[in-house]
Design a protein around this motif. Structure first.
Motif, mmCIF file in Angstrom:
data_model
loop_
_atom_site.group_PDB
_atom_site.id
_atom_site.type_symbol
_atom_site.label_atom_id
_atom_site.label_comp_id
_atom_site.label_asym_id
_atom_site.label_seq_id
_atom_site.Cartn_x
_atom_site.Cartn_y
_atom_site.Cartn_z
ATOM 1 N N LEU A 21 0.959 -0.714 -0.071
ATOM 2 C CA LEU A 21 0.673 -0.250 -0.321
ATOM 3 C C LEU A 21 0.359 1.051 0.145
ATOM 4 O O LEU A 21 0.181 2.018 -1.004
ATOM 5 C CB LEU A 21 -0.890 0.169 0.560
ATOM 6 C CG LEU A 21 -2.018 -1.072 1.043
ATOM 7 C CD1 LEU A 21 -3.264 -1.539 2.284
ATOM 8 C CD2 LEU A 21 -2.598 -0.499 0.032
ATOM 9 N N ASN A 22 1.271 1.054 1.065
ATOM 10 C CA ASN A 22 2.874 2.211 0.896
ATOM 11 C C ASN A 22 3.792 2.221 -0.912
ATOM 12 O O ASN A 22 3.568 3.547 -1.341
ATOM 13 C CB ASN A 22 3.546 2.405 1.365
ATOM 14 C CG ASN A 22 3.327 2.301 2.901
ATOM 15 O OD1 ASN A 22 2.812 3.045 3.730
ATOM 16 N ND2 ASN A 22 4.453 1.720 4.208
ATOM 17 N N ASP A 23 3.821 1.385 -1.749
ATOM 18 C CA ASP A 23 4.097 2.028 -2.831
ATOM 19 C C ASP A 23 2.979 2.612 -3.906
ATOM 20 O O ASP A 23 2.856 3.645 -4.714
ATOM 21 C CB ASP A 23 4.174 0.249 -3.166
ATOM 22 C CG ASP A 23 5.629 -0.430 -2.631
ATOM 23 O OD1 ASP A 23 6.546 0.140 -2.166
ATOM 24 O OD2 ASP A 23 5.998 -1.789 -3.271
ATOM 25 N N VAL A 24 1.498 1.515 -3.361
ATOM 26 C CA VAL A 24 0.784 2.403 -4.255
ATOM 27 C C VAL A 24 0.274 4.247 -3.977
ATOM 28 O O VAL A 24 0.635 4.770 -5.154
ATOM 29 C CB VAL A 24 -0.603 2.078 -3.587
ATOM 30 C CG1 VAL A 24 -2.093 2.741 -4.452
ATOM 31 C CG2 VAL A 24 -0.692 0.462 -4.064
ATOM 32 N N VAL A 25 0.622 4.290 -2.624
ATOM 33 C CA VAL A 25 1.057 6.187 -1.943
ATOM 34 C C VAL A 25 2.176 6.287 -2.786
ATOM 35 O O VAL A 25 2.144 7.563 -3.661
ATOM 36 C CB VAL A 25 1.029 6.187 -0.893
ATOM 37 C CG1 VAL A 25 0.701 7.472 -0.119
ATOM 38 C CG2 VAL A 25 -0.553 5.587 -0.583
#
Length: 105
Positions: free
Chosen positions: A95-99
């Motif tokens: 999810l951090n990669d998506v953000v």
């Protein structure tokens, strides 16, 4: 409404051990998050909505607490938010990669 089914489920649930109840609750919570191709870019979202997990996670990282999120998204429940936080804990790097990719666009 199928009251016999509900009564049967209640009987089964009340016969579960504490460990089994916790596992059941964990599995039910995990159903609150959906990944559907073509909806929200296939990103994990709260079931039957177009609210991605990363959106709520980002608001939380910016200081929004659960009460504020529930005021801003009145159709969500505390259980929905709990499912989001659990999902985030289990998929934090993804999810951090998506953000990060959204912020770099």
């Amino acid at each position: 409404m199928n009251t016999r089914l509900v009564d049967s489920l209640l009987q089964i649930i009340t016969s579960l051990t504490l460990e089994e109840r916790l596992l059941l609750q964990e599995r039910l919570n995990s159903m609150a998050i959906q990944l559907t191709p073509g909806v929200c870019g296939g990103q994990p979202r709260i079931r039957n909505t177009r609210i991605p997990v990363w959106t709520l996670m980002t608001f939380r990282q910016q200081g929004a607490d659960d009460a504020e999120l529930l005021r801003n998204y009145p159709h969500l429940t505390q259980d929905d938010l709990n499912a989001v936080w659990t999902y985030y804990t289990q998929h934090e790097a993804e999810l951090n990669d998506v953000v990060n990719s959204i912020n770099n666009d």
